[in-house]
Design a protein around this motif. Structure first.
Motif, PDB file in Angstrom:
ATOM      1  N   PHE A   1       1.069   3.642  -1.827  1.00  6.62           N
ATOM      2  CA  PHE A   1       0.600   4.871  -2.445  1.00  6.62           C
ATOM      3  C   PHE A   1      -0.248   5.751  -1.534  1.00  6.62           C
ATOM      4  O   PHE A   1      -0.509   6.884  -1.842  1.00  6.62           O
ATOM      5  N   ASP A   2      -0.687   5.216  -0.413  1.00  9.63           N
ATOM      6  CA  ASP A   2      -1.399   6.104   0.503  1.00  9.63           C
ATOM      7  C   ASP A   2      -1.335   5.647   1.946  1.00  9.63           C
ATOM      8  O   ASP A   2      -2.349   5.359   2.554  1.00  9.63           O
TER       9      ASP A   2
ATOM     10  N   LEU B   1       4.917   7.583  -9.423  1.00  7.30           N
ATOM     11  CA  LEU B   1       3.702   8.170  -9.992  1.00  7.30           C
ATOM     12  C   LEU B   1       4.064   9.161 -11.088  1.00  7.30           C
ATOM     13  O   LEU B   1       3.432   9.191 -12.143  1.00  7.30           O
TER      14      LEU B   1
ATOM     15  N   ARG C   1       0.824  -1.217   0.000  1.00 10.32           N
ATOM     16  CA  ARG C   1       0.000   0.000   0.000  1.00 10.32           C
ATOM     17  C   ARG C   1       0.848   1.253   0.000  1.00 10.32           C
ATOM     18  O   ARG C   1       0.568   2.234   0.696  1.00 10.32           O
TER      19      ARG C   1
ATOM     20  N   ALA D   1       3.983   2.499 -17.499  1.00  9.99           N
ATOM     21  CA  ALA D   1       2.769   2.309 -16.697  1.00  9.99           C
ATOM     22  C   ALA D   1       2.207   0.910 -16.919  1.00  9.99           C
ATOM     23  O   ALA D   1       1.798   0.235 -15.973  1.00  9.99           O
ATOM     24  N   ALA D   2       2.230   0.450 -18.177  1.00 15.60           N
ATOM     25  CA  ALA D   2       1.694  -0.886 -18.471  1.00 15.60           C
ATOM     26  C   ALA D   2       2.536  -1.960 -17.794  1.00 15.60           C
ATOM     27  O   ALA D   2       2.007  -2.940 -17.261  1.00 15.60           O
TER      28      ALA D   2
ATOM     29  N   ILE E   1       2.142  -5.445 -10.891  1.00 11.53           N
ATOM     30  CA  ILE E   1       1.241  -5.442  -9.728  1.00 11.53           C
ATOM     31  C   ILE E   1       0.170  -6.520  -9.903  1.00 11.53           C
ATOM     32  O   ILE E   1      -0.169  -7.246  -8.970  1.00 11.53           O
TER      33      ILE E   1
ATOM     34  N   LEU F   1       4.371  -1.577 -15.048  1.00  8.46           N
ATOM     35  CA  LEU F   1       4.139  -1.504 -13.609  1.00  8.46           C
ATOM     36  C   LEU F   1       2.819  -2.160 -13.240  1.00  8.46           C
ATOM     37  O   LEU F   1       2.740  -2.983 -12.322  1.00  8.46           O
ATOM     38  N   LEU F   2       1.756  -1.797 -13.962  1.00 10.92           N
ATOM     39  CA  LEU F   2       0.444  -2.370 -13.642  1.00 10.92           C
ATOM     40  C   LEU F   2       0.440  -3.872 -13.900  1.00 10.92           C
ATOM     41  O   LEU F   2      -0.187  -4.629 -13.165  1.00 10.92           O
TER      42      LEU F   2
ATOM     43  N   LEU G   1       5.073   7.267 -14.154  1.00  9.55           N
ATOM     44  CA  LEU G   1       3.927   6.701 -14.881  1.00  9.55           C
ATOM     45  C   LEU G   1       3.387   7.708 -15.867  1.00  9.55           C
ATOM     46  O   LEU G   1       2.969   7.364 -16.974  1.00  9.55           O
ATOM     47  N   ALA G   2       3.373   8.957 -15.399  1.00  9.94           N
ATOM     48  CA  ALA G   2       2.781  10.000 -16.226  1.00  9.94           C
ATOM     49  C   ALA G   2       3.639  10.252 -17.464  1.00  9.94           C
ATOM     50  O   ALA G   2       3.160  10.757 -18.466  1.00  9.94           O
TER      51      ALA G   2
ATOM     52  N   PRO H   1       3.498   5.702 -20.963  1.00 16.63           N
ATOM     53  CA  PRO H   1       2.430   4.690 -20.903  1.00 16.63           C
ATOM     54  C   PRO H   1       2.991   3.269 -20.935  1.00 16.63           C
ATOM     55  O   PRO H   1       2.436   2.370 -20.309  1.00 16.63           O
TER      56      PRO H   1
END
Lengths: 233, 233
Positions: free
Chosen positions: A81-82, A106, A79, A116-117, A123, A119-120, A109-110, A113
């Motif tokens: 991220f928050d 983060l 967790r 980001a793909a 996960i 990383l996701l 990621l921006a 892309p």
């Protein structure tokens, strides 16, 4: 020491430059070091470079449930991220890990892309592993779940080029396996003996040897599809 | 019908415009409809607007292990980012869901770090829920895990403004609970009776009533911290 983690996926040079700019730092933890403790503020992400990690929840009565053993090339984000960590993360063996602040990621990621793909995807793969561990505990027999976990660990290490088809070096004790499999150490001992007597595998001197891997995979209902790496066909 | 899902978090107008541009489509599924089947190609992400979902793995012998019941406002992504679904997703009740192609979301992430933080926060929360379900199965007694799951569902519905502190409407049968808790339906029946006899809760006519919630939370070792929403303080 600065160095970027290597994901086995199709990142172009531009993505790799982004990855390198995220501020990953390589750190070494001795065996059994606590890297993040359940309930503490947690704002880092990790990629294992070498060694075995262990993530687990601690219950109020002092028991623990091991969730997973993150291995080479794998992502540990929980967790980040928050806020507070929902689980503890320790070094099962001596561990080399890439660490980065979650916020830097983060921003990364921006910028890409592709990244980001990846990383996701990473996960999602760690989640698919948790899902199989949950299924082990809820609906597979003690013998099947012991076989399933050992096949999975071997397959993950193979994908990281750290094991061969025939077996792998395994630093886990029967207590560790028990806390991962929802069993007692005595029960794990009996399950390992039965897997040996059935001619499926041998686990001794810190090493798992698959004697009849095909038969074992069939017995355990093991389908390695969920271990596909992001970008792997 | 086009409409954007509402996350209860601090998105500014610009982020909301990004969210609205991701191509979410609102769809209605009747009770028990199959939305995604384990093993099929899966390239959508979902946010529940109303109703109860159910995600589960199917074993070769026809048994199933329920992983979770996604509820209002919650995210269902599983392995949408690279290929086949590791689990099935069905409508437990009539279900309204926002659906978007996973690829559009990746593009959205690149446009707004705020939105990326919310998405990753939502994925991390769903993961923390899985972690508690895994801990239920591995290290909590049948009675404690039954209590823990019902407290969790009540808390999640409260956070979505769909339940009160005293209890919630619960469309699950004892068979559903059994498949989530790694028990048989008969065992679940006995656990619910025991929770009633101990003065903790009553579950009948599709409704859970917490008679002594504080005592139940203590008994189950239930700490709702893991259910914090992204951006919730």
């Amino acid at each position: 020491m600065k160095e970027a983690p290597v994901f086995r996926v199709g990142l172009d040079d531009c993505d790799k430059a982004h990855l390198g700019s995220l501020g990953f730092v390589l750190r070494r933890y001795p065996s059994h070091a606590v890297i993040a403790r359940q309930g503490d503020e947690q704002d880092r992400i990790f990629v294992i470079r070498s060694g075995w990690g262990c993530i687990f929840t601690e219950l109020m009565d002092g028991e623990r449930q091991i969730l997973d053993f993150p291995l080479k090339g794998e992502f540990v984000a929980s967790r980040a991220f928050d806020g507070e960590a929902p689980e503890s993360f320790i070094a099962q063996t001596e561990l080399m890990v890439f660490e980065a602040p979650a916020k830097a990621l983060l921003a990364g990621l921006a910028r890409s892309p592709n990244l980001a793909a990846v990383l996701l995807g990473a996960i999602a793969r760690q989640r698919a592993i948790l899902v199989q561990h949950l299924t082990n505990l809820g609906r597979r027999s003690a013998l099947m779940r012991t076989a399933h976990l050992l096949l999975e660990l071997g397959t993950r290490l193979e994908k990281a080029n750290s094991a061969r088809q025939l077996g792998f070096e395994c630093p886990l004790t029967q207590y560790d396996l028990a806390d991962a499999l929802g069993l007692t150490a005595i029960h794990v001992n009996r399950m390992l003996r039965e897997l040996r007597e059935r001619g499926y595998l041998e686990f001794r001197h810190g090493s798992v040897h698959f004697v009849n891997r095909e038969g074992l995979e069939r017995f355990a209902g093991f389908d390695p599809g969920y271990l596909r790496l992001p970008g792997e066909s």
